[in-house]
Design an enzyme around this catalytic site. Structure first.
Site, PDB file in Angstrom:
ATOM      1  N   LYS A  38     -42.254 -22.614  32.802  1.00  0.00           N
ATOM      2  CA  LYS A  38     -40.899 -22.136  33.082  1.00  0.00           C
ATOM      3  C   LYS A  38     -40.342 -22.770  34.351  1.00  0.00           C
ATOM      4  CE  LYS A  38     -38.461 -17.764  33.962  1.00  0.00           C
ATOM      5  NZ  LYS A  38     -38.665 -16.405  34.472  1.00  0.00           N
ATOM      6  N   GLN A  39     -41.146 -22.791  35.384  1.00  0.00           N
ATOM      7  CA  GLN A  39     -40.690 -23.349  36.655  1.00  0.00           C
ATOM      8  C   GLN A  39     -41.915 -23.803  37.427  1.00  0.00           C
ATOM      9  OE1 GLN A  39     -39.490 -19.161  38.226  1.00  0.00           O
ATOM     10  NE2 GLN A  39     -39.725 -20.395  40.065  1.00  0.00           N
TER      11      GLN A  39
ATOM     12  N   GLU B  86     -43.759 -17.911  35.072  1.00  0.00           N
ATOM     13  CA  GLU B  86     -43.881 -16.600  34.409  1.00  0.00           C
ATOM     14  C   GLU B  86     -44.086 -16.721  32.905  1.00  0.00           C
ATOM     15  OE1 GLU B  86     -40.237 -15.111  36.044  1.00  0.00           O
ATOM     16  OE2 GLU B  86     -41.282 -13.754  37.428  1.00  0.00           O
TER      17      GLU B  86
ATOM     18  N   TRP C 206     -38.730 -12.961  45.797  1.00  0.00           N
ATOM     19  CA  TRP C 206     -39.319 -14.043  46.611  1.00  0.00           C
ATOM     20  C   TRP C 206     -38.380 -15.229  46.707  1.00  0.00           C
ATOM     21  CZ3 TRP C 206     -42.425 -18.689  44.965  1.00  0.00           C
ATOM     22  CH2 TRP C 206     -42.168 -19.058  43.635  1.00  0.00           C
ATOM     23  N   ASP C 207     -37.334 -15.228  45.902  1.00  0.00           N
ATOM     24  CA  ASP C 207     -36.285 -16.238  46.005  1.00  0.00           C
ATOM     25  C   ASP C 207     -35.836 -16.441  47.450  1.00  0.00           C
ATOM     26  OD1 ASP C 207     -36.447 -15.261  43.379  1.00  0.00           O
ATOM     27  OD2 ASP C 207     -34.344 -15.732  42.948  1.00  0.00           O
TER      28      ASP C 207
END
Lengths: 772, 772
Positions: free
Chosen positions: B601-602, B488, B357-358
């Site tokens: 994480k993000q 994640e 999905w980046d």
């Protein structure tokens, strides 16, 4: 696979040969004596599908871990009990043509497991591709009397030809595991030796240096008369054999006795192995097959005396429960605290032969009640000896100060399992280990154990729970986040009721035990406190605080304990909503779908209720059973039995019987088409539970044994013995009456249907049931 | 590793040789042209640590899946872009002694990546163990002009000896991947050929039959004069070379030009490969190195013209952003809808080179704004072409009726990833694919695309969400259970706000698009409806119902959206509570501990806020940023940039700059000590976002471009161009003023600081900032 085994109260019988059943039968007809065991592989070579398996208790290999995505904390290896020296092998050639049932026409094939005497027999006629026909009769046993010994009687008759018969008994250490993560072989040769009619071999594992020594001695008969003929030694890497070549004519027979001795470095120093083997085998040959078998039979008789369950009026049920008891006794005999019970015993490779919570949660009561006290005690000591490793294991996951997390799967105390949702999160296993201590003490009253060993484990477990909870500000409660409960069809859930409940109970039991030991064994207590740097006031205060404030989810306005937070957001359905062709769901649904569904793999809330039946009202038990059981797919073999016990508890005897049937003949009838992988040894204990704790409703009440027996309408009667605090008690349950016999020289006080009776030494109580 | 690269606005320079930097430099100095790419492996042999890497876009191998515990639904293989023919190799021997820098004393080593012209140069003196010394100068490029071609200029001078110099340029297909699940080689030889000064080789993958053809032609000079000397062909399995042996004396030099042509079966039929290679190489030799380089340089000039960002006053920032733009342009050029952007581009093996999905969430805006419209359109078409596979993928997980779940990782549309918590549960990826369509339409107004392609994808995605929700009776709301959000560090959670939000938005956008297409393209709509059996009334009704009733968790009494249910039960801490030596936590904590913690994480909630900034009030954005950012460990390289954009949005320029710095020089400064594995190509797009959408606050408002630029105090100015609906717009931001230039022959309407301006064709807007 459909049923192909005959029903018989003491035997398992396969009549007729079907290669499609080969691996299943290899599992079913397995033999073992607690120290070693084997699948029922043929003596002669077999080129069809076969899972070769010879195992030794405690001999394992650290197979390098295989994962898709490495996560911190995963163990480097999976310890596996591995396929070892093939010591049953006897190759047979007729004029150089091998006897190989995969290539023969086979007639009158019959295989028989005699559970009473612990032997495996086989007989058949085989017509080879050349047209030559032989008759074979074979019988073997792995001695329960001398656990190093095994013996094979193998007899071949030339039915229709004259020629040369070649017989090659051998020991072969050049074997593989089917389950090898990177397709490696695990054994190296150390030494081998051979002489007239004998050979021996020592191999060792490539890592950890476990040694196995195997020796054989051969005695040959022709037409039942001893003959002496020269053997030709055959040697290869990790292999020794002795070849005999004999002229035979029509109807002449050749009989070989193969005496085997196996030792491992757990018990014998490798440098003495050949010597020990030689001495054992000399004695064995001198004693002879029949006498050795008789001694073996007697050892089994003692086991049966203690552990048999007799069911009248239902041969299938009788065969089923005996098969379970037979396998449990073959797997674990309890005289070595380094050993434990693998899910498949000595019957297959699956699950690696390691120790799971199965031992404490399912198997423990069987050994506790059917063997001397030291057997169950050794199962506890196994965990006690591994406490340091459990503390180390917890440390790897970030816990400190002596908190212990026992591994999900282990051989020597180190974690082997490598799925984060299980390995790191199925922490309820710690609860079962505490529960087994409680169960043992309740049953045996062995307070010494509690003081000297039990408490140390309990404190380490409580320290774990104390660190594993965290305080939720929004709830104002302690919570346990990110766990997998006994129902492994849910992962990484919050506040699994079972886990929270058993965590709280462990803290309670630990506090209670501290009080007891402090008073009764003050010096033991003081020594322990120092050893483990126990900050009593501070630690106990925190535990009390957690006990008072831990969150236990329920369904509001009901008696129902909530399996975990968020469970009610699911679409709540019963199992009959699943289309038949999608069962078992673990073979049809992707993992996320299983996780999202409400369906339950095995008892979860109900496992907690089972452990602590006396803490819940009958209504609570009923309501939870009625809520959860219909959602349960029972896709763990450990599931039906626990549900059966609870169904009996709430007097739902039909349901209890239905669930019992799913356990007791699981392997004999191969419900799940997987018996070829090995037998469900640990769940076999569940069948025993379903009768003893289920139908007979055996409990301990006020420190006394209690029965409240039901009888299944399909049965005429059932009876069994159990050991309780040094006494042997026999229960006979019939439709009209219940008989209890006190097989001991002390009076026995016990409850029957809630009434306290005293039965005199060696006395009998007859109780006539009232018609309702 | 500490910083060892020099700062320069257009170059990356390594001065001095350190074998410890070898693999890192191999990543940093990578070259590529969208069709092929390579790590900066030395031409001559090197016996030290080195990760060999030559890759071709779209050439992958289905490597058999490796997992610890198989789960239903796992893909059989992981498709990997694999290391292919080594075509740079030129072995060098001095009197049979190999030139191998791992065994030499190396002086004046300098490696230079010239980003402006797209070349890699290297020069050094090396003293061999024998004491012989050579000077080497090498330069290479992979042509942006003719994407089949590459060329190497390699020159050796004998510094202090007289003897024989042997030079062996070769093509070697006998290569391995470091990442091979079962340690297999992936290539077979198909054919090879050699002739005077030339050779060619065709290899194919062992599965799927992808062919790669490589050819080389060699031109030799001695002391800069062409020489003609016989070469000796060297052939092995999957290998062809040409050996030249030449006498040299002190200070004599030998120069080799190696012209390379590479083709793959994606574009050239294998039966024509030798022919195509021959023709390309003949032309190349005729054109010559310098002219080829010039054409390559011009192609780069056009790229830079469109995509450069100039930063004045901060050379590190300048070098950082250029390095990112350079690598993005090397990785993907957008002329082939079968190709996409792997997380490491052509610079390493990690993540297998598949599409994540980046692409949609991070890279898409870069290509959308810096290249012609068809480039972004091809990225959308890539997914459109794989829609059938996405529907098939969903079907495997139990979804029906044309619901699509795009894979987490893919090459050809099939799922490659094999971790249930990601593969099956990180379903928000579907959202980004819908969002990219929206983003594209918003930016380009290409409504034709929406009607002919976009809507079909949107309906399939909406069908997925419609089946993936379930109705929670206790909440009276639709819920999405069992997901992994962008963060994640949480697995299998319920009602992840981001996932629920983007699911709802997808349904809304699909309904809106249906309305539009129905009106504007009725025939297209009708045809599509039939093709996909669209039950408009029924399906749209359900979607509306879900839109109205989906559960979106919030923290009561605040503006804060709750990352997922149960989040507040955690111990809420900020990142500074983690001891320094436990960072990054993913290298120090076991997975369960990470999952239980609040650490992020993000961007997760903030990812949703980033996508839909215009839907939230400034206060909402601020409150959520202030709540979540301090808990965020930014252990995904994709994290800081999104946070930087949001920090700019709320005018926290210091924070935005701090976060920007963590992205833009991530690889050059090797923050995470992992650059040796390859560059973080997809997160490089984040640096671009942090400037264009962050500092410059580029938006589309009412169908018009809008800027609201900030400037970092450390910078004197920055400027860049973007393409918008066929127009090229240049933004220059200085401390005192903002200049916008309309590089097109149409007037341009846009917003600057909220005011609508019209800039004439080829006109300029000067805006003097007001002092606050």
């Amino acid at each position: 696979m459909k049923k192909y085994l005959q029903v018989h109260p003491w035997k398992v019988i396969e009549d007729g040969f079907d290669a499609n059943n080969m691996e299943a039968s290899e599992s079913i007809f397995s033999l073992g004596n607690g120290k070693m065991g084997q699948r029922a592989n043929f003596e002669e070579q077999y080129s069809g599908h076969s899972l070769q398996g010879n195992y030794f208790a405690g001999i394992f290999y650290p197979d390098k871990t295989r994962v898709g995505w490495w996560k911190i904390g995963y163990p480097e290896y999976f310890g596996k009990m591995i396929n070892s020296v093939n010591w049953v092998g006897i190759d047979v050639f007729l004029d150089d043509e091998p006897l190989d049932l995969a290539k023969c026409k086979v007639f009158q094939f019959r295989r028989e497991l005699d559970m009473k005497e612990g032997t495996l027999s086989r007989s058949f006629y085989a017509e080879l591709p050349s047209g030559k026909m032989v008759q074979v009769q074979a019988k073997r046993f792995i001695s329960m009397d001398n656990t190093r010994l095994a013996a094979i009687h193998y007899s071949i008759t030339a039915v229709n030809f004259k020629g040369t018969l070649t017989i090659l008994p051998y020991l072969d250490g050049d074997v593989k595991n089917r389950d090898s993560n990177y397709n490696e072989k695990f054994w190296d040769e150390v030494a081998k030796t051979s002489g007239d009619n004998q050979a021996a071999l020592i191999v060792k594992t490539k890592k950890l240096d476990y040694h196995v020594g195997s020796g054989m001695r051969i005695v040959l008969l022709k037409n039942n008369q001893p003959i002496s003929i020269a053997s030709e030694p055959i040697e290869r890497a990790k292999y020794v054999g002795q070849r005999y070549t004999i002229a035979v004519e029509n109807n002449q027979s050749l009989t070989i006795y193969k005496y085997i001795c196996n030792v491992t470095s757990l018990d014998v120093d490798p440098s003495h192995m050949f010597q020990v083997i030689d001495s054992e085998l000399k004695n064995a040959v001198k004693t002879g097959f029949d006498k050795l078998l008789e001694m073996h039979r007697q050892a089994w008789q003692i086991k049966w005396e203690k552990s048999d369950i007799v069911i009248e009026g239902d041969d299938e049920a009788q065969q089923g429960i005996r098969f379970n008891i037979f396998q449990l006794n073959q797997t674990y005999t309890g005289d070595d605290e380094r050993l434990n019970i693998g899910p498949k015993g000595f019957t297959g490779e699956k699950y690696g032969g390691g120790t799971y919570w199965d031992t404490e949660a399912f198997c423990f009561p069987f050994y506790l009640c059917t063997a001397n006290q030291n057997v169950a005690r050794n199962l506890l000591l196994y965990r006690y000896r591994q406490l340091d490793k459990a503390i180390e294991n917890a440390r790897k996951l970030g816990f400190t100060d002596g908190a212990a997390l026992y591994p999900m799967v282990t051989v020597n105390g180190e974690e082997c399992h490598n799925e984060w949702e299980i390995t790191f999160e199925e922490i309820h296993r710690n609860g079962a280990i505490a529960y087994a201590i409680y169960n043992y003490i309740k049953h045996t009253d062995d307070k010494e154990y509690l003081a000297h060993y039990g408490l140390e484990v309990l404190i380490a477990l409580s320290r774990f729970w104390s660190q594993r909870v965290n305080f939720s500000k929004v709830k104002g409660k302690y919570v346990i986040l990110g766990v997998t409960g006994p129902n492994e069809y849910e992962n990484n859930v919050n506040n699994n009721w079972y886990t929270n409940f058993i965590a709280r109970w462990t803290l309670e039991y630990t506090l209670e035990t501290i009080d007891f030991v402090k008073k009764q064994y003050p010096q033991v207590y003081q020594k322990l406190s120092q050893k483990i740097d126990f900050q009593e006031t501070k630690e106990c205060e925190r535990w009390k605080n957690i006990i008072e404030n831990i969150y236990l989810p329920t369904i509001e306005g009901t008696n129902i304990f909530l399996q975990q937070e968020g469970f009610l957001d699911k679409e709540i359905q019963t199992v009959d909503a699943i289309p038949r062709n999608q069962r078992p769901i673990n073979q049809h649904w992707s993992w996320d779908r299983i996780l999202r569904s409400c369906f339950i793999k095995q008892a979860d809330v109900l496992q907690g209720i089972y452990f602590f039946l006396d803490k819940f009202s009958m209504k609570q038990v009923e309501d939870n059973f009625n809520y959860y059981e219909p959602m349960t797919v029972h896709e763990s073999s450990l599931s039906p039995s626990i549900h059966s016990v609870i169904a009996s508890h709430i007097s739902r005897v039909d349901k209890a019987y239905e669930l019992y049937l799913r356990t007791s003949r699981l392997d004999l009838d191969d419900y799940n088409h997987e018996v070829k992988e090995g037998l469900h040894i640990t769940s076999m204990a569940g069948s025993w539970l379903a009768i003893v704790e289920g139908f007979a409703r055996k409990r301990v009440v006020n420190g006394k044994l209690s029965f409240d027996p039901l009888i299944v309408p399909q049965w005429k009667s059932y009876n069994f013995k159990i050991q309780y605090r040094g006494q042997i008690v026999e229960l006979q349950v019939k439709n009209e009456e219940v008989i209890i016999i006190n097989h001991s020289s002390k009076p026995l006080e016990l409850y029957l249907y809630g009434t306290l009776y005293t039965i005199a030494e060696n006395g009998t109580l007859h109780y006539k049931k009232q018609k309702v």
